[in-house]
Design an enzyme around this catalytic site. Structure first.
Site, PDB file in Angstrom:
ATOM      1  N   SER A 106       0.845  -1.190   0.000  1.00 31.60           N
ATOM      2  CA  SER A 106       0.000   0.000   0.000  1.00 31.60           C
ATOM      3  C   SER A 106       0.880   1.239   0.000  1.00 31.60           C
ATOM      4  O   SER A 106       1.967   1.243   0.595  1.00 31.60           O
ATOM      5  CB  SER A 106      -0.900   0.013   1.238  1.00 31.60           C
ATOM      6  OG  SER A 106      -1.501   1.287   1.430  1.00 31.60           O
ATOM      7  N   SER A 107       0.407   2.302  -0.637  1.00 36.90           N
ATOM      8  CA  SER A 107       1.166   3.556  -0.623  1.00 36.90           C
ATOM      9  C   SER A 107       1.220   4.155   0.782  1.00 36.90           C
ATOM     10  O   SER A 107       2.003   5.077   1.035  1.00 36.90           O
ATOM     11  CB  SER A 107       0.574   4.557  -1.615  1.00 36.90           C
ATOM     12  OG  SER A 107      -0.785   4.816  -1.327  1.00 36.90           O
ATOM     13  N   CYS A 108       0.408   3.632   1.715  1.00 37.83           N
ATOM     14  CA  CYS A 108       0.502   4.052   3.124  1.00 37.83           C
ATOM     15  C   CYS A 108       1.850   3.675   3.727  1.00 37.83           C
ATOM     16  O   CYS A 108       2.215   4.173   4.802  1.00 37.83           O
ATOM     17  CB  CYS A 108      -0.604   3.404   3.946  1.00 37.83           C
ATOM     18  SG  CYS A 108      -2.266   3.862   3.456  1.00 37.83           S
ATOM     19  N   TYR A 135      -1.993   0.088  10.061  1.00 36.21           N
ATOM     20  CA  TYR A 135      -2.116  -0.592   8.773  1.00 36.21           C
ATOM     21  C   TYR A 135      -0.786  -0.538   8.017  1.00 36.21           C
ATOM     22  O   TYR A 135      -0.311  -1.551   7.485  1.00 36.21           O
ATOM     23  CB  TYR A 135      -3.220   0.080   7.961  1.00 36.21           C
ATOM     24  CG  TYR A 135      -3.434  -0.461   6.574  1.00 36.21           C
ATOM     25  CD1 TYR A 135      -4.111  -1.651   6.367  1.00 36.21           C
ATOM     26  CD2 TYR A 135      -2.976   0.241   5.465  1.00 36.21           C
ATOM     27  CE1 TYR A 135      -4.326  -2.141   5.083  1.00 36.21           C
ATOM     28  CE2 TYR A 135      -3.179  -0.234   4.183  1.00 36.21           C
ATOM     29  CZ  TYR A 135      -3.850  -1.425   3.997  1.00 36.21           C
ATOM     30  OH  TYR A 135      -4.053  -1.902   2.720  1.00 36.21           O
ATOM     31  N   LYS A 139       1.856  -3.561   6.705  1.00 39.16           N
ATOM     32  CA  LYS A 139       2.209  -3.694   5.287  1.00 39.16           C
ATOM     33  C   LYS A 139       3.725  -3.632   5.080  1.00 39.16           C
ATOM     34  O   LYS A 139       4.285  -4.372   4.253  1.00 39.16           O
ATOM     35  CB  LYS A 139       1.500  -2.603   4.478  1.00 39.16           C
ATOM     36  CG  LYS A 139       0.013  -2.826   4.322  1.00 39.16           C
ATOM     37  CD  LYS A 139      -0.270  -4.063   3.495  1.00 39.16           C
ATOM     38  CE  LYS A 139      -1.726  -4.274   3.192  1.00 39.16           C
ATOM     39  NZ  LYS A 139      -1.969  -5.478   2.382  1.00 39.16           N
ATOM     40  N   HIS A 179     -13.264   4.509   1.689  1.00 35.14           N
ATOM     41  CA  HIS A 179     -12.204   5.433   1.333  1.00 35.14           C
ATOM     42  C   HIS A 179     -12.813   6.654   0.632  1.00 35.14           C
ATOM     43  O   HIS A 179     -14.025   6.746   0.448  1.00 35.14           O
ATOM     44  CB  HIS A 179     -11.192   4.746   0.426  1.00 35.14           C
ATOM     45  CG  HIS A 179     -10.356   3.723   1.124  1.00 35.14           C
ATOM     46  ND1 HIS A 179     -10.655   2.381   1.106  1.00 35.14           N
ATOM     47  CD2 HIS A 179      -9.232   3.848   1.877  1.00 35.14           C
ATOM     48  CE1 HIS A 179      -9.748   1.714   1.809  1.00 35.14           C
ATOM     49  NE2 HIS A 179      -8.877   2.577   2.294  1.00 35.14           N
TER      50      HIS A 179
END
Length: 309
Positions: A106-108, A135, A139, A179
């Site tokens: 994820s770009s998170c 989160y 990841k 989202h």
């Protein structure tokens, strides 16, 4: 010739369901157990499943996902569930001798508050965004485990795709879990049906986000399976440009035919000011998305109407 047997985790989620309806998915033999059939948080159950079915490749798309409200409300669940699922499937795969694995990151995972596009080398190079830190930590840990396994034994190729924000068919539209883009679709549809002349936007609307249609993520996963050997160990997946929150609202309203106006609530959290992934590796690898924002919103809104009639 027999088809490659693939285990898809998260087959009941948005990414998994889009993958299962991809036009070329029948090129593979796909195992897609739901969480009621295989609880990825149970390491022994995962190990038994892999020994029984012996997939040649695993695509790990399962996860506990949600929008900013859900992440703020349930950080423990977002950390533990995603950490357990990622660790269990990756390590069980290694022990079972599964040589190829595609992990969905994820770009998170990237540091917060970078105005420049986020490149794959930037993982763990700065503070994470606090609103979804749990989160993101899970990841990052799963992606690093994949990297470490390959580093110790190169016959195991465990690679991570890092998509930008995704929206589309099979999305969650409940404001408590959704989202940004599905939340916008739900808000505008509700306002349109109720003849509400205005809609609230959290913050001043200048924060920028990159969104890609979910069918395109399914397509890059299919291409990654077919061209696995040339896939980089880490690769961002995105559209290469972003929009402001205000632009997302106006573009969605135009697709949906909403004529009202927007009001900003400056007391609400907005997350990072900008989050755009660098797609140089993706471009060099030879893939690009097929849908622009308008086309993606049109397909997503059609799905929304199907589910809410």
């Amino acid at each position: 010739m027999s088809k490659m047997r693939i285990l898809l985790t998260g087959g009941g989620g948005m990414v998994g369901r889009n993958l299962l309806e991809h036009s070329h998915i029948d090129d593979f033999e796909v195992l897609a157990p739901r969480s009621t059939e295989l609880d990825l948080r149970d390491f022994n159950a995962v190990s038994v499943y892999l020994e029984q079915f012996k997939p040649e490749l695993i695509a790990h798309a399962a996860g506990k996902v949600g929008g900013i409200q859900a992440n703020i409300r349930e950080p423990v669940g977002f950390l533990l569930d995603n950490l357990d699922m990622g660790r269990n499937i990756v390590w069980a795969a290694r022990l079972a001798g599964v040589k190829r694995l595609i992990n969905l990151g994820s770009s998170c995972m990237y540091p917060r508050n970078h105005s420049a596009p986020l490149s794959e080398e930037m993982i763990l190079k700065g503070e994470l965004e606090p609103t979804n830190e749990g989160y993101a930590l899970a990841k990052v840990a799963t992606a690093r485990l994949c990297e470490y396994i390959t580093r110790e034994d190169a016959s195991f190729q465990y690679k991570t795709l890092i998509p930008c924000n995704i929206f589309g068919r099979f999305d969650k539209f409940d404001p408590a879990h959704s989202h940004l883009l599905p939340a916008i679709i739900h808000k505008i549809h509700t306002a349109k049906v109720d003849n509400n002349p205005s809609i609230e936007i959290w913050g001043d609307g200048t924060a920028r986000r990159e969104f890609m249609y979910s069918g395109d993520l399914a397509d890059v996963i299919v291409q990654s399976i077919k061209n696995f050997d040339s896939l980089p160990p880490y690769m961002n997946v995105g559209v290469g440009y972003d929009h402001s929150i205000n632009e997302f609202y106006h573009a969605t309203a135009a697709v949906m035919g909403y004529k009202g106006h927007f009001e900003h609530n400056l007391t609400k959290p907005v997350g990072m000011a900008r989050k755009l992934v660098n797609i140089e590796r993706q471009s060099l690898w030879g893939w690009k998305p097929k849908h622009n924002l308008q086309e993606g919103v049109e397909k997503t809104y059609s799905y929304y109407l199907e589910q809410h009639q």
